[in-house]
Motif scaffolding. Structure first.
Motif, mmCIF file in Angstrom:
data_model
loop_
_atom_site.group_PDB
_atom_site.id
_atom_site.type_symbol
_atom_site.label_atom_id
_atom_site.label_comp_id
_atom_site.label_asym_id
_atom_site.label_seq_id
_atom_site.Cartn_x
_atom_site.Cartn_y
_atom_site.Cartn_z
ATOM 1 N N ASN A 17 0.827 -1.214 0.000
ATOM 2 C CA ASN A 17 0.000 0.000 0.000
ATOM 3 C C ASN A 17 0.861 1.264 0.000
ATOM 4 O OD1 ASN A 17 -2.678 -0.992 -0.096
ATOM 5 N ND2 ASN A 17 -2.613 -1.523 2.075
ATOM 6 N N GLN A 18 1.974 1.211 0.741
ATOM 7 C CA GLN A 18 2.871 2.362 0.776
ATOM 8 C C GLN A 18 3.524 2.588 -0.592
ATOM 9 O OE1 GLN A 18 3.269 4.500 3.487
ATOM 10 N NE2 GLN A 18 4.258 5.739 1.892
ATOM 11 N N ILE A 19 3.902 1.493 -1.254
ATOM 12 C CA ILE A 19 4.492 1.600 -2.591
ATOM 13 C C ILE A 19 3.486 2.216 -3.562
ATOM 14 C CG2 ILE A 19 5.377 0.279 -4.565
ATOM 15 C CD1 ILE A 19 6.427 -1.768 -2.420
ATOM 16 N N ALA A 20 2.230 1.791 -3.466
ATOM 17 C CA ALA A 20 1.186 2.364 -4.327
ATOM 18 C C ALA A 20 1.042 3.867 -4.073
ATOM 19 C CB ALA A 20 -0.143 1.653 -4.068
ATOM 20 N N LYS A 21 1.093 4.229 -2.797
ATOM 21 C CA LYS A 21 0.972 5.645 -2.440
ATOM 22 C C LYS A 21 2.164 6.444 -2.947
ATOM 23 C CE LYS A 21 0.455 8.667 1.617
ATOM 24 N NZ LYS A 21 0.364 8.687 3.102
ATOM 25 N N ASP A 22 3.376 5.919 -2.742
ATOM 26 C CA ASP A 22 4.593 6.622 -3.167
ATOM 27 C C ASP A 22 4.648 6.778 -4.685
ATOM 28 O OD1 ASP A 22 5.337 6.736 -0.530
ATOM 29 O OD2 ASP A 22 6.759 5.068 -0.642
ATOM 30 N N SER A 23 4.130 5.812 -5.408
ATOM 31 C CA SER A 23 4.169 5.869 -6.879
ATOM 32 C C SER A 23 3.018 6.683 -7.452
ATOM 33 C CB SER A 23 4.106 4.453 -7.453
ATOM 34 O OG SER A 23 2.834 3.877 -7.216
ATOM 35 N N ARG A 24 2.126 7.091 -6.578
ATOM 36 C CA ARG A 24 0.936 7.860 -6.958
ATOM 37 C C ARG A 24 0.032 7.094 -7.927
ATOM 38 N NH1 ARG A 24 3.464 14.012 -7.726
ATOM 39 N NH2 ARG A 24 4.443 14.123 -5.656
ATOM 40 N N GLU A 25 0.217 5.809 -7.967
ATOM 41 C CA GLU A 25 -0.614 4.920 -8.778
ATOM 42 C C GLU A 25 -0.689 5.361 -10.237
ATOM 43 O OE1 GLU A 25 -4.380 4.005 -7.025
ATOM 44 O OE2 GLU A 25 -3.511 3.377 -5.112
ATOM 45 N N LYS A 26 0.442 5.832 -10.740
ATOM 46 C CA LYS A 26 0.478 6.303 -12.125
ATOM 47 C C LYS A 26 0.929 5.219 -13.101
ATOM 48 C CE LYS A 26 1.353 11.233 -11.249
ATOM 49 N NZ LYS A 26 2.286 12.361 -11.510
ATOM 50 N N ASP A 27 1.758 4.299 -12.637
ATOM 51 C CA ASP A 27 2.376 3.316 -13.526
ATOM 52 C C ASP A 27 1.587 2.009 -13.487
ATOM 53 O OD1 ASP A 27 3.965 1.504 -14.864
ATOM 54 O OD2 ASP A 27 5.841 2.287 -14.043
ATOM 55 N N PRO A 28 0.996 1.600 -14.618
ATOM 56 C CA PRO A 28 0.212 0.360 -14.611
ATOM 57 C C PRO A 28 1.037 -0.868 -14.226
ATOM 58 C CG PRO A 28 0.591 1.124 -16.862
ATOM 59 C CD PRO A 28 1.004 2.228 -15.951
ATOM 60 N N GLU A 29 2.343 -0.854 -14.582
ATOM 61 C CA GLU A 29 3.185 -2.007 -14.262
ATOM 62 C C GLU A 29 3.367 -2.161 -12.757
ATOM 63 O OE1 GLU A 29 5.919 -5.287 -15.004
ATOM 64 O OE2 GLU A 29 4.036 -4.454 -15.742
ATOM 65 N N VAL A 30 3.530 -1.033 -12.055
ATOM 66 C CA VAL A 30 3.660 -1.081 -10.603
ATOM 67 C C VAL A 30 2.354 -1.584 -9.986
ATOM 68 C CG1 VAL A 30 3.927 0.331 -8.520
ATOM 69 C CG2 VAL A 30 5.445 0.694 -10.474
ATOM 70 N N LEU A 31 1.234 -1.087 -10.480
ATOM 71 C CA LEU A 31 -0.064 -1.530 -9.965
ATOM 72 C C LEU A 31 -0.276 -3.022 -10.235
ATOM 73 C CD1 LEU A 31 -2.171 1.526 -11.173
ATOM 74 C CD2 LEU A 31 -1.617 0.960 -8.788
ATOM 75 N N TYR A 32 0.127 -3.462 -11.434
ATOM 76 C CA TYR A 32 -0.023 -4.875 -11.765
ATOM 77 C C TYR A 32 0.812 -5.744 -10.838
ATOM 78 C CZ TYR A 32 0.801 -9.354 -13.915
ATOM 79 O OH TYR A 32 0.930 -10.701 -14.106
ATOM 80 N N ARG A 33 2.060 -5.347 -10.630
ATOM 81 C CA ARG A 33 2.944 -6.166 -9.785
ATOM 82 C C ARG A 33 2.443 -6.227 -8.344
ATOM 83 N NH1 ARG A 33 5.303 -9.713 -12.861
ATOM 84 N NH2 ARG A 33 6.159 -8.720 -14.710
ATOM 85 N N ILE A 34 1.820 -5.163 -7.862
ATOM 86 C CA ILE A 34 1.226 -5.195 -6.524
ATOM 87 C C ILE A 34 0.099 -6.233 -6.501
ATOM 88 C CG2 ILE A 34 -0.133 -3.892 -4.844
ATOM 89 C CD1 ILE A 34 1.478 -1.394 -5.668
ATOM 90 N N GLY A 35 -0.756 -6.206 -7.540
ATOM 91 C CA GLY A 35 -1.830 -7.187 -7.632
ATOM 92 C C GLY A 35 -1.301 -8.605 -7.707
#
Length: 554
Positions: free
Chosen positions: A118-136
């Protein structure tokens, strides 16, 4: 060992990076992605290592580290080594931070892992789909430690962001479908796979996933159709053969299952993790020689403690209960606690029962049987179907190896020998087996009869007469506890039927209850009293039952 085909959670790596690769490098990444999806983990790691040599970037270290997580049995140490190197190059690397959080999740540190993600999502501002995908992906990667609902939230965000950029990669939908399967929502899972089908370059991947979903729903015709589609599109796609092996095993086709496993072995690679998986699959198919040979090849090459558990299963099958206990203890001492599953307790219960069957001291025997009962209760409560636990337990308690030896040394005749030859060729012909069991019984070879009825139990698990017949054979042979277990299984199968079907079986039910009470009167008085009471509920005035109840109440 539960090693049936599960949902393919650990799948393809992303081709969408957060940095710009040269055309040649992008091709190399895509090659590694395809190898992972095809269960060629050794080749995938080779590709990612070569990519690091060309361009030692944080992202490339993430690809390598994640390859160690998505293989059949995760190697947390190797994965962490790669992620740490990625962060050393870029302390803000979101992907490698996700990788480290994934390791926490795999080790059962769920709360901490989710906080990190959740912190990584917040720090990345949820802009990068790849980051969001990897969290999922991290939230849905492991069977025993996950949060599929939160995974679905992040995966949908990733899909939405990707759609606004370069388009949605097929594997985003694969992982979304897998997450829906984890919350038992097959409709949305299939919908996600269908969306992947519209854009996937290799349709075999899609049909394989659809096949496993249909299999989970017991829609076997549709499962078979999709398996065949996957193989027709790409005859070298290894996972399709793994699904085919599971399909054939479900319908108890050992020869066809072996052929599928041979093809799976042919098209997957010789990564030690894959070899361990292949050994498990051979074990499930009762091809113990191949399972042992495969395990022996890689036993010293892998550090994963799962090898000790597989060895314990093989030793158990060889009736080496002391060796199996030592191997399972090695597994427990080395494995992450989060990876211990109900079937482990089931195996432990069988081992304790096996040790008890060879224990001469009555007190020690009773203590081992108590431990066995406690462990078997755990696996039964979990509704685990790794093995047919009732059948395995009955085999151990009856001393199947001893039974076989006594059967072979016992009375025989020309009819028995002819039927044995026919059964050897047609192992699943229940008519032949029925005739062989009857022939053994006519010759008073009770061990032989019991073993054949046991085989009938395995082939026809809901045909109650075989359980009663096995109980009778064991009782005549003097195996009281095993006979009681067979009668109890008969009772369970009958009581699972509709009331109208139970009614004609009341006389046999009475006999089963009475025999259980008679057989257990000197072993388990409480259980004996319980069953004689049920017998009298059917035939209240029966003198045999009333006399036995009086004896038990003294």
């Amino acid at each position: 060992m539960k090693y049936s085909i599960n949902i393919p959670k650990k799948v393809v790596m992303s081709a969408v990076a957060t940095f710009v690769l040269s055309f040649a490098s992008a091709q190399t990444v895509a090659e590694g992605i395809n190898y992972l999806d095809s269960h060629k983990y050794a080749k995938a790691k080779e590709v990612f290592n070569q990519l690091i040599e060309k361009s030692p970037s944080a992202e490339n270290y993430f690809y390598l580290g994640n390859a160690y997580l998505v293989q059949f049995e995760p190697n947390f140490d190797k994965a962490k080594e790669a992620f740490d190197k990625g962060i050393a190059l870029d302390s803000k690397s979101y992907l490698n931070k996700i990788g480290l959080a994934s390791i926490k999740m795999g080790k059962g540190q769920k709360v901490s892992a989710i906080n990190d993600l959740n912190q990584i999502a917040k720090d990345s501002r949820e802009k990068d789909p790849e980051v969001l995908y990897r969290i999922g992906e991290a939230l849905s990667m492991y069977d025993n430690s996950n949060d599929p609902n939160l995974a679905i939230t992040f995966l949908n965000k990733a899909i939405e962001k990707a759609a606004d950029k370069d388009g949605v990669p097929a594997h985003y939908y694969y992982t979304l479908g897998d997450s829906y399967r984890m919350i038992k929502d097959p409709g949305n899972a299939m919908s996600a796979y269908e969306k992947a089908s519209a854009i996937a370059k290799n349709k075999a991947s899609v049909f394989y996933r659809m096949a496993t979903l249909w299999m989970a729903a017991k829609q076997y015709k549709k499962a078979e159709e999709n398996i065949n589609k996957a193989i027709a599109i790409d005859p070298t796609y290894a996972p399709a053969y793994k699904a085919q092996a599971e399909y054939n095993r479900t319908f108890q086709r050992p020869d066809e299952t072996t052929k599928s496993l041979i093809n799976y072995t042919k098209y997957a690679d010789e990564d030690p993790s894959t070899a361990l998986e292949i050994a498990k699959l051979y074990f499930i198919n009762s091809n113990f020689a191949e399972a042992k040979a495969t395990l022996d090849k890689v036993f010293d090459k892998v550090s994963d403690p799962i090898k000790f558990k597989l060895k314990a299963y093989l030793q158990y099958e060889e009736n080496d209960y002391a060796g199996a206990k030592a191997s399972l203890e090695s597994y427990y001492s080395k494995v992450e606690q989060s990876r211990i599953i109900p079937s482990d307790a089931g195996l432990e219960g069988l081992i304790y029962a096996g040790l008890a069957s060879k224990e001469a001291d009555a007190t020690a025997k009773a203590a081992l049987m108590q431990k066995s009962a406690e462990k078997m209760a755990v696996v039964k409560q979990a509704n685990d179907d790794t093995l047919n636990w009732d059948v395995e337990y009955a085999k151990v308690v009856s001393g199947a190896a001893e039974l076989k030896a006594k059967a072979e040394a016992g009375p025989t005749n020309e009819n028995i020998e002819n039927l044995k030859k026919q059964v050897a060729v047609n192992k699943e012909d229940t008519t032949l087996l029925f005739n062989l069991a009857q022939a053994y019984e006519a010759a008073n070879n009770w061990e032989g009869s019991a073993l054949v009825w046991q085989k009938m139990n395995e082939l026809l698990p809901t045909w109650e007469p075989a359980y009663y017949s096995k109980g009778y054979a064991m009782q005549k042979g003097g195996y009281n506890q095993s006979a009681a277990l067979a009668y109890l299984k008969y009772i369970d199968v009958v009581l699972a039927k509709p009331a109208a079907e139970q009614q004609p079986l009341q006389e046999n039910l009475y006999g089963a209850y009475y025999n259980v009470a008679l057989l257990l009167k000197d072993i388990d008085k409480a259980k004996a009293l319980e069953n004689i009471g049920k017998a009298l509920a059917i035939k209240p005035a029966d003198p045999n039952a009333t006399n036995l109840q009086k004896l038990l109440n003294q």
